[in-house]
Design an enzyme around this catalytic site. Structure first.
Site, short mmCIF file in Angstrom:
data_model
loop_
_atom_site.label_atom_id
_atom_site.label_comp_id
_atom_site.label_asym_id
_atom_site.label_seq_id
_atom_site.Cartn_x
_atom_site.Cartn_y
_atom_site.Cartn_z
CB CYS A 1 41.63 40.94 33.40
SG CYS A 1 42.82 40.06 34.46
CG HIS B 1 44.70 38.53 39.35
ND1 HIS B 1 44.43 37.58 38.21
CD2 HIS B 1 44.65 39.72 38.89
CE1 HIS B 1 44.02 38.24 37.18
NE2 HIS B 1 43.89 39.43 37.33
CG HIS C 1 41.01 43.17 38.73
ND1 HIS C 1 40.08 42.92 37.74
CD2 HIS C 1 42.21 42.55 38.44
CE1 HIS C 1 40.63 42.36 36.78
NE2 HIS C 1 41.94 42.08 36.90
CD GLU C 2 45.57 43.76 39.34
OE1 GLU C 2 46.27 42.72 39.20
OE2 GLU C 2 45.16 44.40 38.37
ZN LIG Z 1 43.42 41.00 36.09
#
Ligand SMILES: [Zn+2]
Length: 191
Positions: free
Chosen positions: A98, A144, A140-141
């Site tokens: 990341c 966030h 993953h995004e």
């Molecule tokens: Zn990330």
């Protein structure tokens, strides 16, 4: 313009993102800056909270994986107001990194396949199903936007093992060639 990326323990990374309005000021410029930032940092994805904007927006450039995963050929996309509407029960492990957590790569267990509803940069709505590497980058995004970072998803034993590295990131001891904002434990004003 290259935008600085918030580092791991920055409290603003933990804010739950708000939906993007169609009247969001200067969205094309923001997207251009995000693409430039992603290129500069050699990443595969960038979510708006990482550049200190708590809005439901991320970009994915999966082309780095083209030699290993042919489906990533030409895959560079904008996801606005995404909602994951389906996840497979089958999960797989794969290493993740990341831009907010530089220098750390760990296997993360995630659903193999997802279906996601989102708008593109022209406000066209899409519902797409993705699998393996693309599904992983998207998840993953997407995390966030919920204030979740991949170390949160690691088993306790791995978290303990990377603690020192995380402490170093928090102190600003990182070897990177893109600008970052390290936490001062205070929320900073969002621009
Ligand atoms: Zn990330």
């Amino acid at each position: 313009m290259i935008l600085p990326i918030l580092a791991y323990n920055h409290p603003n990374l933990r804010i739950k993102a708000e939906p993007v309005g169609k009247d969001y000021p200067d969205l094309p410029q923001l997207l251009e800056d995000m693409w430039e930032t992603l290129r500069k940092s050699d990443g595969v994805g960038l979510a708006a909270p990482q550049i200190n904007k708590s809005i439901k927006l991320f970009i994915v450039d999966a082309r780095h994986y083209e030699s290993k995963f042919p489906e990533t050929k030409n895959f560079a996309k904008v996801f606005i107001n995404p909602e994951i509407i389906k996840m497979s029960e089958e999960t797989i492990y794969y290493p993740e990194g990341c831009l907010s957590v530089p220098g750390i790569y760990e296997d993360v267990d995630r659903p193999k396949t997802i279906t996601i509803n989102y708008f593109d940069e022209n406000w066209q709505e899409h519902t797409d199903t993705y699998t393996t590497i693309i599904a992983r980058i998207i998840q993953h995004e997407y995390d966030h936007l919920d204030g979740i970072l991949f170390p949160d998803r690691l088993p306790m034993v791995r978290k303990v093992l990377i603690k020192k590295k995380l402490d170093n990131i928090n102190k600003g001891n990182v070897n990177i060639d893109y600008p970052m904002i390290f936490s001062n434990k205070k929320k900073i004003k969002q621009s």
